[in-house]
Design a protein around this motif. Structure first.
Motif, PDB file in Angstrom:
ATOM      1  N   TRP A   8       0.820  -1.215   0.000  1.00 41.08           N
ATOM      2  CA  TRP A   8       0.000   0.000   0.000  1.00 41.08           C
ATOM      3  C   TRP A   8       0.856   1.268   0.000  1.00 41.08           C
ATOM      4  O   TRP A   8       0.479   2.272  -0.617  1.00 41.08           O
ATOM      5  CB  TRP A   8      -1.000   0.001   1.160  1.00 41.08           C
ATOM      6  N   LEU A   9       2.002   1.233   0.623  1.00 40.72           N
ATOM      7  CA  LEU A   9       2.922   2.363   0.565  1.00 40.72           C
ATOM      8  C   LEU A   9       3.337   2.616  -0.880  1.00 40.72           C
ATOM      9  O   LEU A   9       3.308   3.757  -1.359  1.00 40.72           O
ATOM     10  CB  LEU A   9       4.154   2.083   1.441  1.00 40.72           C
ATOM     11  N   ASN A  10       3.679   1.565  -1.589  1.00 40.97           N
ATOM     12  CA  ASN A  10       4.098   1.710  -2.978  1.00 40.97           C
ATOM     13  C   ASN A  10       2.938   2.104  -3.891  1.00 40.97           C
ATOM     14  O   ASN A  10       3.125   2.871  -4.850  1.00 40.97           O
ATOM     15  CB  ASN A  10       4.790   0.431  -3.453  1.00 40.97           C
ATOM     16  N   CYS A  36       2.516   5.760  -3.504  1.00 39.67           N
ATOM     17  CA  CYS A  36       3.547   6.463  -4.285  1.00 39.67           C
ATOM     18  C   CYS A  36       3.160   6.526  -5.760  1.00 39.67           C
ATOM     19  O   CYS A  36       3.313   7.576  -6.408  1.00 39.67           O
ATOM     20  CB  CYS A  36       4.898   5.777  -4.130  1.00 39.67           C
ATOM     21  N   MET A  37       2.674   5.426  -6.296  1.00 34.86           N
ATOM     22  CA  MET A  37       2.276   5.409  -7.713  1.00 34.86           C
ATOM     23  C   MET A  37       1.125   6.358  -7.987  1.00 34.86           C
ATOM     24  O   MET A  37       1.014   6.896  -9.083  1.00 34.86           O
ATOM     25  CB  MET A  37       1.910   3.985  -8.142  1.00 34.86           C
ATOM     26  N   SER A  38       0.280   6.600  -6.988  1.00 32.72           N
ATOM     27  CA  SER A  38      -0.836   7.532  -7.193  1.00 32.72           C
ATOM     28  C   SER A  38      -0.323   8.940  -7.476  1.00 32.72           C
ATOM     29  O   SER A  38      -1.026   9.749  -8.089  1.00 32.72           O
ATOM     30  CB  SER A  38      -1.768   7.534  -5.977  1.00 32.72           C
ATOM     31  N   LEU A  39       0.893   9.227  -7.036  1.00 28.29           N
ATOM     32  CA  LEU A  39       1.461  10.569  -7.219  1.00 28.29           C
ATOM     33  C   LEU A  39       1.899  10.829  -8.648  1.00 28.29           C
ATOM     34  O   LEU A  39       2.363  11.933  -8.957  1.00 28.29           O
ATOM     35  CB  LEU A  39       2.627  10.783  -6.246  1.00 28.29           C
ATOM     36  N   ILE A  58       7.596  10.483  -4.397  1.00 26.51           N
ATOM     37  CA  ILE A  58       7.435  11.441  -3.299  1.00 26.51           C
ATOM     38  C   ILE A  58       8.442  12.566  -3.468  1.00 26.51           C
ATOM     39  O   ILE A  58       8.104  13.743  -3.350  1.00 26.51           O
ATOM     40  CB  ILE A  58       7.603  10.761  -1.927  1.00 26.51           C
ATOM     41  N   GLY A  59       9.683  12.203  -3.751  1.00 29.65           N
ATOM     42  CA  GLY A  59      10.711  13.220  -3.977  1.00 29.65           C
ATOM     43  C   GLY A  59      10.343  14.138  -5.120  1.00 29.65           C
ATOM     44  O   GLY A  59      10.477  15.366  -5.014  1.00 29.65           O
TER      45      GLY A  59
END
Length: 129
Positions: free
Chosen positions: A26-28, A31-34, A85-86
Protein backbone atom coordinates in the motif's frame (compact mmCIF):
# COMPACT_ATOMS: atom_id res chain seq x y z
CA UNK A 1 9.68 -24.24 4.76
CA UNK A 2 11.66 -21.03 5.27
CA UNK A 3 13.64 -19.65 2.37
CA UNK A 4 17.33 -19.06 3.04
CA UNK A 5 18.10 -15.36 2.57
CA UNK A 6 21.85 -14.92 2.98
CA UNK A 7 21.57 -11.32 1.77
CA UNK A 8 19.80 -10.21 4.97
CA UNK A 9 23.09 -9.65 6.79
CA UNK A 10 24.58 -6.98 4.52
CA UNK A 11 25.07 -3.88 6.71
CA UNK A 12 22.93 -0.91 5.71
CA UNK A 13 21.15 -2.81 2.93
CA UNK A 14 17.49 -3.72 2.59
CA UNK A 15 16.86 -6.02 -0.35
CA UNK A 16 13.47 -5.50 -1.96
CA UNK A 17 12.30 -9.10 -2.17
CA UNK A 18 8.85 -10.69 -2.14
CA UNK A 19 8.47 -10.22 1.63
CA UNK A 20 9.34 -6.51 1.36
CA UNK A 21 6.97 -6.18 -1.58
CA UNK A 22 4.08 -7.61 0.46
CA UNK A 23 4.95 -5.42 3.45
CA UNK A 24 5.06 -2.25 1.37
CA UNK A 25 2.23 -2.90 -1.08
CA UNK A 26 0.00 0.00 0.00
CA UNK A 27 2.92 2.36 0.56
CA UNK A 28 4.10 1.71 -2.98
CA UNK A 29 0.56 2.03 -4.37
CA UNK A 30 0.26 5.42 -2.65
CA UNK A 31 3.55 6.46 -4.28
CA UNK A 32 2.28 5.41 -7.71
CA UNK A 33 -0.84 7.53 -7.19
CA UNK A 34 1.46 10.57 -7.22
CA UNK A 35 2.00 10.10 -10.94
CA UNK A 36 -1.28 11.99 -11.43
CA UNK A 37 -1.22 15.77 -10.99
CA UNK A 38 -4.60 15.86 -9.24
CA UNK A 39 -3.39 13.34 -6.66
CA UNK A 40 -0.19 15.31 -6.07
CA UNK A 41 -2.28 18.43 -5.43
CA UNK A 42 -4.58 16.56 -3.03
CA UNK A 43 -1.62 15.04 -1.19
CA UNK A 44 0.25 18.33 -0.81
CA UNK A 45 -2.98 20.07 0.20
CA UNK A 46 -3.60 17.77 3.18
CA UNK A 47 -1.01 15.03 3.54
CA UNK A 48 -2.50 13.22 6.59
CA UNK A 49 -5.98 13.10 5.03
CA UNK A 50 -4.64 11.77 1.72
CA UNK A 51 -2.54 9.13 3.48
CA UNK A 52 -5.62 8.00 5.43
CA UNK A 53 -7.13 6.90 2.11
CA UNK A 54 -4.49 4.17 1.90
CA UNK A 55 -4.28 0.94 3.92
CA UNK A 56 -0.80 1.75 5.17
CA UNK A 57 0.40 1.16 8.71
CA UNK A 58 0.72 4.10 11.07
CA UNK A 59 4.51 3.75 10.84
CA UNK A 60 4.41 3.90 7.04
CA UNK A 61 2.23 7.01 7.10
CA UNK A 62 4.52 8.69 9.63
CA UNK A 63 7.60 7.85 7.59
CA UNK A 64 6.01 9.59 4.59
CA UNK A 65 5.08 12.64 6.66
CA UNK A 66 8.64 12.75 8.03
CA UNK A 67 10.08 12.11 4.54
CA UNK A 68 12.25 9.45 6.19
CA UNK A 69 13.37 7.49 3.16
CA UNK A 70 15.32 4.92 5.19
CA UNK A 71 12.24 4.16 7.30
CA UNK A 72 10.08 3.90 4.18
CA UNK A 73 12.49 1.36 2.68
CA UNK A 74 12.58 -0.64 5.93
CA UNK A 75 8.77 -0.64 5.88
CA UNK A 76 8.58 -2.09 2.38
CA UNK A 77 9.03 0.91 0.14
CA UNK A 78 10.75 0.43 -3.19
CA UNK A 79 13.12 3.26 -4.09
CA UNK A 80 11.69 3.53 -7.61
CA UNK A 81 8.22 4.09 -6.18
CA UNK A 82 9.48 6.33 -3.36
CA UNK A 83 11.10 8.58 -5.96
CA UNK A 84 7.56 9.80 -6.74
CA UNK A 85 7.43 11.44 -3.30
CA UNK A 86 10.71 13.22 -3.98
CA UNK A 87 9.49 14.39 -7.36
CA UNK A 88 6.26 15.64 -5.76
CA UNK A 89 8.39 17.66 -3.34
CA UNK A 90 10.55 18.98 -6.21
CA UNK A 91 13.62 17.02 -5.11
CA UNK A 92 16.11 15.28 -7.36
CA UNK A 93 16.99 11.64 -6.90
CA UNK A 94 20.45 12.76 -5.75
CA UNK A 95 18.90 14.94 -3.04
CA UNK A 96 16.80 12.00 -1.87
CA UNK A 97 19.74 9.60 -1.87
CA UNK A 98 21.88 12.14 -0.04
CA UNK A 99 19.24 12.44 2.66
CA UNK A 100 19.39 8.68 3.14
CA UNK A 101 23.15 8.78 3.75
CA UNK A 102 23.32 11.96 5.84
CA UNK A 103 25.10 13.76 3.01
CA UNK A 104 24.20 16.87 1.10
CA UNK A 105 23.41 16.53 -2.58
CA UNK A 106 26.91 17.78 -3.46
CA UNK A 107 28.60 15.42 -1.01
CA UNK A 108 26.60 12.49 -2.34
CA UNK A 109 27.39 13.39 -5.97
CA UNK A 110 31.12 13.68 -5.18
CA UNK A 111 31.10 10.33 -3.37
CA UNK A 112 29.42 8.60 -6.32
CA UNK A 113 31.70 10.25 -8.90
CA UNK A 114 34.62 9.14 -6.75
CA UNK A 115 33.59 5.50 -7.05
CA UNK A 116 30.87 5.10 -4.43
CA UNK A 117 31.02 3.86 -0.85
CA UNK A 118 34.06 2.02 0.41
CA UNK A 119 33.58 -1.72 0.70
CA UNK A 120 35.01 -1.54 4.22
CA UNK A 121 32.17 -2.11 6.63
CA UNK A 122 29.79 -3.04 3.83
CA UNK A 123 30.42 -6.77 3.53
CA UNK A 124 28.37 -9.56 5.03
CA UNK A 125 28.25 -9.49 8.81
CA UNK A 126 31.18 -11.53 10.08
CA UNK A 127 32.98 -11.57 6.72
CA UNK A 128 36.69 -10.88 7.00
CA UNK A 129 38.00 -7.76 5.22
Amino acid sequence: MAIDKPYLDIPGTTVFDAAQSRKGYWLNQFCMSLMRADNRERFLGNEPAYLDEWEMTAAQKQSVLDRDMNAMIALGGNIYFLAKIGATDGKSFQQMAGSMTGMSEDEYRAMMIGGGRSIDGNRHVGEAP
